[in-house]
Design a protein around this motif. Structure first.
Motif, PDB file in Angstrom:
ATOM      1  N   THR A  33       0.854  -1.178   0.000  1.00 56.19           N
ATOM      2  CA  THR A  33       0.000   0.000   0.000  1.00 56.19           C
ATOM      3  C   THR A  33       0.899   1.239   0.000  1.00 56.19           C
ATOM      4  OG1 THR A  33      -0.078   0.210   2.403  1.00 56.19           O
ATOM      5  CG2 THR A  33      -1.758  -1.219   1.361  1.00 56.19           C
ATOM      6  N   THR A  35       1.058   3.584   2.213  1.00 57.14           N
ATOM      7  CA  THR A  35       1.635   3.766   3.552  1.00 57.14           C
ATOM      8  C   THR A  35       2.761   2.781   3.797  1.00 57.14           C
ATOM      9  OG1 THR A  35      -0.479   4.574   4.374  1.00 57.14           O
ATOM     10  CG2 THR A  35       1.103   3.834   6.016  1.00 57.14           C
ATOM     11  N   GLU A  36       2.561   1.528   3.421  1.00 57.62           N
ATOM     12  CA  GLU A  36       3.617   0.530   3.577  1.00 57.62           C
ATOM     13  C   GLU A  36       4.848   0.922   2.758  1.00 57.62           C
ATOM     14  OE1 GLU A  36       0.488  -3.195   4.156  1.00 57.62           O
ATOM     15  OE2 GLU A  36       1.445  -2.864   2.217  1.00 57.62           O
ATOM     16  N   CYS A  75       1.474  -1.946  10.463  1.00 58.47           N
ATOM     17  CA  CYS A  75       2.013  -1.785   9.118  1.00 58.47           C
ATOM     18  C   CYS A  75       3.269  -2.644   8.928  1.00 58.47           C
ATOM     19  CB  CYS A  75       2.310  -0.315   8.856  1.00 58.47           C
ATOM     20  SG  CYS A  75       2.572   0.090   7.132  1.00 58.47           S
ATOM     21  N   ARG A  78       2.209  -6.177   8.448  1.00 56.24           N
ATOM     22  CA  ARG A  78       1.690  -6.419   7.094  1.00 56.24           C
ATOM     23  C   ARG A  78       2.829  -6.529   6.077  1.00 56.24           C
ATOM     24  NH1 ARG A  78      -2.527  -1.989   7.712  1.00 56.24           N
ATOM     25  NH2 ARG A  78      -1.141  -0.957   6.259  1.00 56.24           N
TER      26      ARG A  78
END
Length: 106
Positions: A33, A35-36, A75, A78
Motif C-alpha cells: 500500500t 503507507t507501507e 504496518c 503487514r
C-alpha cells in the motif's frame, strides 16, 4: 545499501524504486500500500538508523491523519507478511523493543 540517481534503494535482495513506486525481492514484485511503501522507503533510505515509532508515524502517514503508535506495528506486520513468501527477505525488519524498528545488520 546502494542509492542511485534514480532513487533506487537496494538492501540485500530488496529493491525499492521511488519513481515507479515498485518494490521487488530478487526481481519478484511485492505489492505494498502507499503507507507501507512510505514506511519501507524511510527504513531503506537510512539503513543504519533505528527509527522510533513516532519518527515512522511522521514519515509514513500524511499530516492530516494521526493514527496511534500501534499503526506502525500493524504496518510492519503487514510488510513482513507480504515478504513471507520471500524467505531471504522476511526477517530484514528488526524490532528494537521499547523503541521502534531498524533494518537487520547484513
Amino acid at each position: 545499501m546502494k542509492r542511485s540517481r534514480d532513487h533506487i534503494f537496494t538492501y540485500g535482495p530488496i529493491q525499492l524504486t521511488r519513481e515507479t513506486r515498485r518494490v521487488t525481492v530478487d526481481g519478484s514484485p511485492v505489492g505494498l500500500t502507499a503507507t507501507e511503501f512510505r514506511l519501507l522507503e524511510t527504513l531503506l533510505a537510512d539503513p543504519d538508523v533505528v527509527f522510533s515509532r513516532d519518527q515512522l508515524l511522521r514519515a509514513a502517514w500524511p499530516s492530516s491523519r494521526s493514527p496511534s503508535g500501534r499503526a506502525v506495528d500493524i504496518c510492519i506486520r503487514r510488510i513482513r507478511l507480504k515478504l513471507a513468501s520471500h524467505p531471504v527477505a522476511q526477517s530484514f525488519l528488526q524490532t528494537v523493543r521499547g523503541f521502534g524498528y531498524s533494518l537487520a545488520p547484513r
